[in-house]
Design a protein around this motif. Structure first.
Motif, mmCIF file in Angstrom:
data_model
loop_
_atom_site.group_PDB
_atom_site.id
_atom_site.type_symbol
_atom_site.label_atom_id
_atom_site.label_comp_id
_atom_site.label_asym_id
_atom_site.label_seq_id
_atom_site.Cartn_x
_atom_site.Cartn_y
_atom_site.Cartn_z
ATOM 1 N N ASP A 273 0.767 -1.238 -0.068
ATOM 2 C CA ASP A 273 -0.173 -0.020 -0.109
ATOM 3 C C ASP A 273 1.155 1.098 -0.118
ATOM 4 O OD1 ASP A 273 -1.936 1.898 0.537
ATOM 5 O OD2 ASP A 273 -2.720 1.283 2.071
ATOM 6 N N ASP A 274 1.043 1.926 -1.145
ATOM 7 C CA ASP A 274 1.561 3.141 -1.291
ATOM 8 C C ASP A 274 1.256 4.269 -0.350
ATOM 9 O OD1 ASP A 274 3.485 1.903 -2.789
ATOM 10 O OD2 ASP A 274 2.345 2.334 -4.605
ATOM 11 N N SER A 275 -0.093 4.363 0.085
ATOM 12 C CA SER A 275 -0.833 5.340 0.686
ATOM 13 C C SER A 275 -0.199 5.443 2.109
ATOM 14 C CB SER A 275 -2.373 5.137 0.399
ATOM 15 O OG SER A 275 -2.803 4.042 1.253
ATOM 16 N N GLN A 276 0.629 4.607 2.689
ATOM 17 C CA GLN A 276 0.811 4.593 4.166
ATOM 18 C C GLN A 276 1.305 6.030 4.408
ATOM 19 O OE1 GLN A 276 3.766 1.462 5.019
ATOM 20 N NE2 GLN A 276 2.066 0.021 5.542
ATOM 21 N N THR A 277 0.797 6.468 5.573
ATOM 22 C CA THR A 277 1.592 7.845 5.978
ATOM 23 C C THR A 277 2.673 7.351 7.101
ATOM 24 O OG1 THR A 277 -0.105 7.650 7.809
ATOM 25 C CG2 THR A 277 -0.798 8.893 5.753
ATOM 26 N N MET A 278 3.700 8.462 7.073
ATOM 27 C CA MET A 278 4.832 8.216 7.998
ATOM 28 C C MET A 278 4.945 9.606 8.958
ATOM 29 S SD MET A 278 9.073 8.121 6.881
ATOM 30 C CE MET A 278 8.714 6.820 5.824
ATOM 31 N N PRO A 279 4.911 9.073 10.330
ATOM 32 C CA PRO A 279 5.079 10.192 11.270
ATOM 33 C C PRO A 279 6.320 11.226 10.845
ATOM 34 C CG PRO A 279 4.686 7.946 12.176
ATOM 35 C CD PRO A 279 5.178 7.833 10.638
ATOM 36 N N ARG A 280 6.286 12.407 11.118
ATOM 37 C CA ARG A 280 7.226 13.484 10.840
ATOM 38 C C ARG A 280 8.522 13.027 11.667
ATOM 39 N NH1 ARG A 280 5.473 19.313 12.165
ATOM 40 N NH2 ARG A 280 3.879 18.707 10.609
ATOM 41 N N GLU A 281 8.224 12.568 12.905
ATOM 42 C CA GLU A 281 9.662 12.150 13.663
ATOM 43 C C GLU A 281 10.575 11.071 12.905
ATOM 44 O OE1 GLU A 281 11.095 10.082 17.729
ATOM 45 O OE2 GLU A 281 9.165 10.389 17.478
ATOM 46 N N LEU A 282 9.739 10.136 12.174
ATOM 47 C CA LEU A 282 10.252 8.950 11.704
ATOM 48 C C LEU A 282 11.043 9.365 10.329
ATOM 49 C CD1 LEU A 282 11.088 5.887 11.065
ATOM 50 C CD2 LEU A 282 8.803 5.690 10.342
ATOM 51 N N LYS A 283 10.359 10.260 9.653
ATOM 52 C CA LYS A 283 10.920 10.924 8.142
ATOM 53 C C LYS A 283 12.049 11.700 8.503
ATOM 54 C CE LYS A 283 9.220 13.190 4.154
ATOM 55 N NZ LYS A 283 10.483 14.017 4.290
ATOM 56 N N THR A 284 12.232 12.460 9.573
ATOM 57 C CA THR A 284 13.298 13.109 9.775
ATOM 58 C C THR A 284 14.529 12.308 9.960
ATOM 59 O OG1 THR A 284 12.048 15.024 10.820
ATOM 60 C CG2 THR A 284 14.181 14.996 11.583
ATOM 61 N N PRO A 323 28.015 2.057 11.580
ATOM 62 C CA PRO A 323 28.194 3.664 11.455
ATOM 63 C C PRO A 323 26.603 4.115 10.907
ATOM 64 C CG PRO A 323 29.080 2.694 9.567
ATOM 65 C CD PRO A 323 28.707 1.633 10.488
ATOM 66 N N GLN A 324 25.682 3.069 10.518
ATOM 67 C CA GLN A 324 24.381 3.648 10.059
ATOM 68 C C GLN A 324 23.463 3.690 11.363
ATOM 69 O OE1 GLN A 324 26.203 0.718 8.821
ATOM 70 N NE2 GLN A 324 26.650 1.491 6.891
ATOM 71 N N THR A 325 22.334 4.403 11.001
ATOM 72 C CA THR A 325 21.395 4.491 11.852
ATOM 73 C C THR A 325 20.670 3.281 12.033
ATOM 74 O OG1 THR A 325 21.288 6.859 11.662
ATOM 75 C CG2 THR A 325 19.271 5.655 12.547
ATOM 76 N N VAL A 326 20.295 2.795 13.106
ATOM 77 C CA VAL A 326 19.345 1.367 13.213
ATOM 78 C C VAL A 326 18.006 1.876 13.986
ATOM 79 C CG1 VAL A 326 19.376 -0.576 14.459
ATOM 80 C CG2 VAL A 326 21.653 0.242 13.923
ATOM 81 N N LEU A 327 16.993 1.367 13.188
ATOM 82 C CA LEU A 327 15.749 1.645 13.477
ATOM 83 C C LEU A 327 15.178 0.499 14.031
ATOM 84 C CD1 LEU A 327 13.453 3.823 13.541
ATOM 85 C CD2 LEU A 327 12.841 3.431 11.318
ATOM 86 N N VAL A 328 14.583 0.469 15.084
ATOM 87 C CA VAL A 328 14.053 -0.812 15.768
ATOM 88 C C VAL A 328 12.520 -0.634 16.133
ATOM 89 C CG1 VAL A 328 14.463 -2.755 17.560
ATOM 90 C CG2 VAL A 328 16.381 -1.593 16.671
ATOM 91 N N LYS A 329 11.694 -1.584 15.760
ATOM 92 C CA LYS A 329 10.438 -1.543 16.222
ATOM 93 C C LYS A 329 10.288 -2.443 17.524
ATOM 94 C CE LYS A 329 5.616 -3.060 14.932
ATOM 95 N NZ LYS A 329 5.669 -3.564 16.237
ATOM 96 N N MET A 330 10.137 -1.930 18.429
ATOM 97 C CA MET A 330 10.183 -2.405 19.954
ATOM 98 C C MET A 330 9.457 -1.336 20.827
ATOM 99 S SD MET A 330 14.246 -2.293 20.813
ATOM 100 C CE MET A 330 13.680 -3.166 22.511
ATOM 101 N N ASN A 331 8.890 -1.808 21.858
ATOM 102 C CA ASN A 331 8.767 -0.847 22.986
ATOM 103 C C ASN A 331 9.835 -0.960 24.039
ATOM 104 O OD1 ASN A 331 7.453 0.224 25.391
ATOM 105 N ND2 ASN A 331 5.604 -1.059 25.404
ATOM 106 N N TRP A 350 5.393 1.511 17.010
ATOM 107 C CA TRP A 350 4.777 1.340 15.652
ATOM 108 C C TRP A 350 5.741 2.017 14.596
ATOM 109 C CZ3 TRP A 350 2.593 4.291 11.699
ATOM 110 C CH2 TRP A 350 1.774 3.582 10.762
ATOM 111 N N ILE A 351 5.858 1.267 13.272
ATOM 112 C CA ILE A 351 6.535 1.920 12.176
ATOM 113 C C ILE A 351 5.783 1.385 10.993
ATOM 114 C CG2 ILE A 351 8.608 1.954 10.731
ATOM 115 C CD1 ILE A 351 10.052 1.236 13.321
ATOM 116 N N PRO A 352 5.472 2.406 10.049
ATOM 117 C CA PRO A 352 4.767 2.121 8.676
ATOM 118 C C PRO A 352 5.817 1.206 7.868
ATOM 119 C CG PRO A 352 5.423 4.478 8.901
ATOM 120 C CD PRO A 352 5.642 3.806 10.235
ATOM 121 N N GLN A 353 5.919 0.066 7.827
ATOM 122 C CA GLN A 353 6.930 -0.701 7.523
ATOM 123 C C GLN A 353 7.337 -0.700 5.828
ATOM 124 O OE1 GLN A 353 8.240 -4.614 9.244
ATOM 125 N NE2 GLN A 353 7.208 -5.454 7.325
#
Length: 548
Positions: A273-284, A323-331, A350-353
């Motif tokens: 689904d290309d219509s997923q929205t991304m939170p501003r924090e995550l996009k940054t 050296p990369q940023t690591v994004l983890v879906k977890m509480n 939650w992350i729009p995967q």
């Protein structure tokens, strides 16, 4: 080919579809185990419902995940809250001698039957069964139970099944689809398509055992539930032979190359689904990660924060070196207090995967190997590190590894060195990215997108009143006829009879008619036969040539 006018009439006609999408069958079948993301599975079915609604069909949906704002032509019977939300952790131990795939299958079937039992007792479901409504089509989820199949018979409507995985052994049997166990690995076996003798034998046994388990662990208890809800009627295994269509969430480019009957259609990637929205924090975070992003998720059901403490600390130590940023879906709040999250690791509940994977800065996907997440990574051209936990995840990881886009680790046997080596190889070796882009092109290159393909075939069944011409004749054959055992038996019997008759005739000629062999020579050959038993001497002795 259908004319454009017929197509327009098809869109304009109001067709009533009863969609029995027991997402609870997914949620419940994953209860107390390490399942994939059930909400993502429902997203697959939700996309299909929305597409059918846009085609002006009137849809009644039984679902555990009701829409926030359903369109006017969608009526929902909400099942939300009838089954508690399923949560699992990665520390669960299984002290049993049963093989892993048998234990998984038994658990899946147990939870699916439990979901059927719970849903079938709801007043809204009973009211629907006893209603005077009529429907043109019934769509049911295909997986671990068939207790809702009698809806088709109840409303005298064709049945379409939607399957969130590759074709399962019992589904193949129901559709008359060839198993091809010599080169198609079973659902829960981590084999490739080039199997050794031992693997082919174990693969065949796994398929046979899966069907046996399904009969006793699912069909028999599901039959009791269906009889209570709908009243006595045909057996579920007979109703299952009347599927007009089954839509399978698979595709030959990323799964196995397998034979398919017309009633089994691959629509892998239906949920994209290309219509997923991304939170501003995550996009940054993604936009500013110029060195790249490693995205790690085990889905919503398998909690990364519940990985055993020493193992999680080892993984975090390795991630801190990147050296990369690591994004983890977890509480993060559920982590043990003495576990330190590295500075380059960002955690989110939650992350729009799909949107995250398709971001140009995403370089690697660390996944449990779930089929939907695998399809999203392939569609975005992202290499993967798979850590299979359950069900078909090892099979998916093996398929990606065979295509050169992934490496595989096991959570139990991995250590810091294996994690470090795998991550460095996947990030630094450009071959994985090149292979991922090639696989993306193959996966997306289709006559129609998967969602449009699914809608087309559903409406095809509607246009042709069930499309019974797509049904395989193999479903009407017995096992003996299907495997040609009767033909093989007749051929062997005819061959043996012919050989026996020739033997008798030749022996008669040798003992009664042929008198040309010298008696002295025959005595000499008999003596020689005792010393050196060649084929010729055996021939002489067998037919006992008489001398003059």
């Amino acid at each position: 080919m259908q004319s454009a006018a017929d197509g327009s009439e098809m869109q304009a006609r109001s067709l009533w579809l009863l969609v029995v999408l027991c997402a609870a069958a997914h949620a419940a079948r994953l209860l107390a185990v390490l399942p994939t993301n059930t909400r993502s599975h429902y997203a697959m079915y939700g996309r299909l419902i929305e597409a059918l609604a846009k085609r002006q069909h009137h849809i009644t949906v039984l679902t555990h995940f009701p829409m926030k704002n359903p369109p006017p032509n969608v009526e929902e019977i909400s099942l939300a809250g009838t089954i508690p939300e399923i949560t699992n952790n990665l520390t669960r131990q299984h002290n049993t001698l049963k093989p892993h795939f048998i234990r998984n299958l038994e658990q899946i079937m147990k939870e699916c039957v439990h979901a059927c039992e719970t849903v079938s007792q709801l007043p809204a479901v009973k009211a629907l069964v006893n209603s005077t409504l009529s429907f043109d089509l019934v769509i049911v989820e295909v997986f671990g139970s068939e207790c809702f199949l009698p809806f088709g018979r109840r409303f005298q409507a064709p049945i379409v099944g939607v399957l969130s995985s590759v074709p399962l052994p019992w589904v193949n049997e129901q559709l008359g689809n060839p198993e091809a166990t010599s080169y198609v690995p079973a659902y829960m076996m981590s084999y490739g398509q080039q199997m050794s003798l031992w693997e082919r034998m174990m693969n065949t046994l796994a398929v046979l055992w899966s069907k046996l388990l399904y009969q006793y662990k699912s069909q028999m208890p599901s039959q009791l539930i269906a009889d209570r809800l709908f009243g006595p009627g045909p057996k579920l295994e007979e109703l299952a032979k009347n599927y007009s269509l089954v839509l399978s969430n698979s595709h030959f480019s990323i799964n196995e190359v397998r034979p398919l009957v017309p009633a089994l259609v691959e629509v892998g990637g239906l949920h994209l689904d290309d219509s997923q929205t991304m939170p501003r924090e995550l996009k940054t975070i993604l936009d500013k990660s110029y060195r790249g992003v490693v995205y790690w998720s085990f889905g919503s059901m398998s909690r990364i924060e519940t990985i055993p403490k020493n193992k999680l600390e080892q993984i975090f130590d390795v991630l801190s070196e990147l050296p990369q940023t690591v994004l983890v879906k977890m509480n993060k709040r559920m982590l043990a207090r003495n576990i330190t999250v590295p500075d380059n690791v960002y955690t989110m509940d939650w992350i729009p995967q799909y949107r995250t994977l398709c971001h140009p800065n995403t370089k690697l996907f660390v996944s449990h190997g779930g089929l939907l997440g695998t399809q999203e990574a392939v569609a975005c051209g992202v290499p993967m590190l798979t850590v299979p936990l359950y069900a078909d995840q090892a099979l998916n990881g093996r398929a990606m590894r065979d295509r050169g886009v992934a490496l595989t680790l096991t959570l139990k046997d991995s250590n810091k060195e294996s994690w470090r080596e795998a991550l460095q190889d996947l990030i630094k070796n450009p071959v994985y990215k090149q292979n991922a882009m090639k696989l993306k092109a193959k996966f997306l290159d289709r006559p129609l997108p998967p969602l449009e393909t699914a809608v087309y075939w559903i409406e095809y069944v509607l246009r042709h009143q069930g499309a019974t011409h797509m049904r395989s004749p193999a479903q009407d054959l017995s096992l003996i006829q299907y495997l040609l055992l009767d033909i093989i038996a007749i051929s062997i019997a005819a061959t043996l009879l012919t050989v026996f008759i020739l033997h008798l005739m030749f022996r008669y000629l040798c003992t009664r008619c042929i008198r040309w062999w010298p008696k002295e020579k025959l005595v000499f050959e008999n003596r020689l036969f005792r010393r050196n038993r060649s084929l010729f001497h055996c021939f002489i002795w067998l037919y006992k040539f008489k001398g003059n």
